[in-house]
Design a protein around this motif. Structure first.
Motif, mmCIF file in Angstrom:
data_model
loop_
_atom_site.group_PDB
_atom_site.id
_atom_site.type_symbol
_atom_site.label_atom_id
_atom_site.label_comp_id
_atom_site.label_asym_id
_atom_site.label_seq_id
_atom_site.Cartn_x
_atom_site.Cartn_y
_atom_site.Cartn_z
ATOM 1 N N VAL A 141 -4.155 2.673 16.434
ATOM 2 C CA VAL A 141 -3.065 3.327 15.700
ATOM 3 C C VAL A 141 -2.079 2.308 15.161
ATOM 4 C CG1 VAL A 141 -1.073 4.859 15.991
ATOM 5 C CG2 VAL A 141 -3.305 5.504 16.914
ATOM 6 N N ALA A 142 -1.759 1.285 15.985
ATOM 7 C CA ALA A 142 -0.810 0.264 15.538
ATOM 8 C C ALA A 142 -1.385 -0.528 14.367
ATOM 9 C CB ALA A 142 -0.475 -0.662 16.713
ATOM 10 N N VAL A 143 -2.698 -0.897 14.481
ATOM 11 C CA VAL A 143 -3.323 -1.642 13.375
ATOM 12 C C VAL A 143 -3.347 -0.810 12.102
ATOM 13 C CG1 VAL A 143 -5.512 -2.634 12.590
ATOM 14 C CG2 VAL A 143 -4.685 -3.140 14.883
ATOM 15 N N TYR A 144 -3.692 0.490 12.196
ATOM 16 C CA TYR A 144 -3.709 1.349 11.019
ATOM 17 C C TYR A 144 -2.323 1.483 10.402
ATOM 18 C CZ TYR A 144 -3.933 5.591 8.222
ATOM 19 O OH TYR A 144 -3.814 6.498 7.181
ATOM 20 N N ARG A 145 -1.317 1.647 11.242
ATOM 21 C CA ARG A 145 0.030 1.909 10.721
ATOM 22 C C ARG A 145 0.662 0.668 10.128
ATOM 23 N NH1 ARG A 145 3.894 5.017 14.726
ATOM 24 N NH2 ARG A 145 2.315 6.603 14.233
ATOM 25 N N TYR A 146 0.541 -0.489 10.799
ATOM 26 C CA TYR A 146 1.292 -1.673 10.385
ATOM 27 C C TYR A 146 0.463 -2.703 9.629
ATOM 28 C CZ TYR A 146 4.608 0.261 13.711
ATOM 29 O OH TYR A 146 5.453 1.104 14.370
ATOM 30 N N VAL A 147 -0.891 -2.503 9.556
ATOM 31 C CA VAL A 147 -1.719 -3.481 8.837
ATOM 32 C C VAL A 147 -2.506 -2.825 7.698
ATOM 33 C CG1 VAL A 147 -3.586 -5.165 9.046
ATOM 34 C CG2 VAL A 147 -1.900 -4.968 10.869
ATOM 35 N N LEU A 148 -3.349 -1.823 8.057
ATOM 36 C CA LEU A 148 -4.254 -1.251 7.063
ATOM 37 C C LEU A 148 -3.512 -0.464 5.993
ATOM 38 C CD1 LEU A 148 -7.210 -0.112 9.369
ATOM 39 C CD2 LEU A 148 -7.006 -2.194 8.021
ATOM 40 N N THR A 149 -2.470 0.307 6.387
ATOM 41 C CA THR A 149 -1.761 1.106 5.384
ATOM 42 C C THR A 149 -1.079 0.236 4.335
ATOM 43 O OG1 THR A 149 -1.464 2.884 6.992
ATOM 44 C CG2 THR A 149 0.004 2.873 5.085
ATOM 45 N N PRO A 150 -0.264 -0.795 4.727
ATOM 46 C CA PRO A 150 0.310 -1.659 3.675
ATOM 47 C C PRO A 150 -0.759 -2.372 2.844
ATOM 48 C CG PRO A 150 1.456 -1.961 5.749
ATOM 49 C CD PRO A 150 0.250 -1.154 6.056
ATOM 50 N N LEU A 151 -1.861 -2.840 3.506
ATOM 51 C CA LEU A 151 -2.924 -3.506 2.753
ATOM 52 C C LEU A 151 -3.595 -2.561 1.763
ATOM 53 C CD1 LEU A 151 -4.566 -6.098 2.419
ATOM 54 C CD2 LEU A 151 -6.107 -5.291 4.221
ATOM 55 N N GLY A 152 -3.824 -1.287 2.146
ATOM 56 C CA GLY A 152 -4.408 -0.312 1.224
ATOM 57 C C GLY A 152 -3.495 -0.015 0.049
#
Length: 361
Positions: free
Chosen positions: A186-197
């Protein structure tokens, strides 16, 4: 007198057609005509060979030979592969099988069935009843408590070996590790993948808007201009050139070739008829006249001379034999008149037989 100014029927051919047609006619007469004559001669030769050589050879030689070979091969096939197995099945396997079946049926009816009935009635049935009585008593007073104890021990061992370890592993290892992995995901999705997407989407939109769309529009306009000012005029020119070539070159040349082919066929047929007539006049008719008016009388004369010479030789031989060995006994002359269907002279009686003693006496 006023000249007729109406255009010719069919629109006219033009000078170009006339200039092309005359050389084509010359080439057709010099090339197509000899080819057609040679073709007609080859066809006539092939028909004659087929009619007088290949046809009789097939009908009187090859076809009887092939039929004889087919009959011989069929007979050998039956003799080697059919008749031995049929005779083996009919005269060996079938009687042996019937005898074995009769023997087995008699042994079963007279030996095995009575023995089985006796064994079942007086041995197996009492033994089964005794074993059933013993089994019921043992099951009730011995095996039931033992089975309960074994079942309790097996349950405890099964729980200890196959249930409690997996329950502890799930409760104290897998659940905490799974929760940690879920929090990390959840942390990786929220703070890494979402901004990268979001950044990749913005980059794709900008790339499409400021690069791909202008380049695509430029390529489309370039393709339209290329089609309008280059490909379409070139295609129309090629189509017009092909239409003119077909109308003013290929069509007249084809018509002339067809005409030349038909004319050469007629000329070849006329040449063949003329050649046949010349051959008949120069060879056939003189040969028939010579055969009828020269060879036939000469043959008849030779035949008469041969018969006369052969009769003279026979008479000379008879004279020499008569002079050397004496005259044979005189027999009465036969009458010229003969009966119908008989070689005996009419009215002749056979001469009396003379024995050797009377002739010597």
């Amino acid at each position: 007198m006023e000249t007729d100014k109406r255009p010719p029927v069919g629109g006219g051919d033009g000078c170009l057609v006339g200039v092309i047609r005359i050389p084509v006619k010359i080439v057709a007469v010099l090339v197509v005509l000899p080819v057609r004559v040679a073709w007609e001669l080859l066809v006539a030769l092939g028909r004659a060979v087929h009619r007088h050589v290949l046809g009789p050879l097939w009908a009187h030689v090859l076809e009887p030979v092939f039929r004889g070979l087919g009959w011989l091969l069929a007979t050998l096939f039956k003799l080697v592969l059919v008749w031995p197995w049929v005779g083996l099945w009919r005269y060996v396997i079938t009687p042996v099988g019937r005898g074995l079946a009769w023997l087995v049926r008699g042994a079963y009816d007279r030996l095995f069935a009575p023995a089985g009935r006796l064994l079942s009635t007086y041995v197996l049935l009492p033994l089964g009843r005794a074993l059933a009585w013993v089994g019921r008593g043992g099951l009730r007073y011995l095996l039931a408590p033992l089975a309960k104890g074994v079942t309790w021990v097996a349950w405890v061992l099964g729980m200890a070996l196959f249930v409690w370890p997996w329950v502890g592993l799930w409760r104290y290892v897998l659940v905490p590790v799974g929760r940690g992995i879920g929090w990390l995901a959840v942390a990786v999705y929220r703070y890494v993948l979402t901004p990268l997407g979001h950044g990749l989407v913005w980059l794709a939109v900008a790339l499409y808007r400021y690069l791909l769309r202008p380049v695509g529009l430029g390529l489309v306009r370039l393709a339209v201009a290329l089609y309008r000012y280059l490909l379409r005029p070139v295609g129309l020119g090629i189509a017009w050139l092909a239409h003119g070539l077909h109308r003013y070159v290929l069509t007249p040349v084809g018509q002339v070739l067809v005409w030349a082919w038909h004319v050469s066929g007629r000329i070849a047929a006329a040449l063949w008829r003329g050649l046949s007539w010349v051959c008949w006049v120069l060879v056939g008719w003189p040969a028939s006249r010579v055969y009828r008016y020269v060879l036939t009388p000469v043959g008849h004369a030779v035949r008469d001379v041969w018969r006369t010479a052969r009769a003279a030789v026979r008479e000379a031989r008879a004279e020499v034999r008569r002079a050397l060995f004496g005259a044979p006994p005189v027999e009465p002359a036969r009458s010229r008149a003969r009966t119908l269907g008989s070689t005996t002279a009419a009215g002749n009686t056979p001469a009396p037989e003379i024995s050797l003693h009377e002739r010597q006496g």
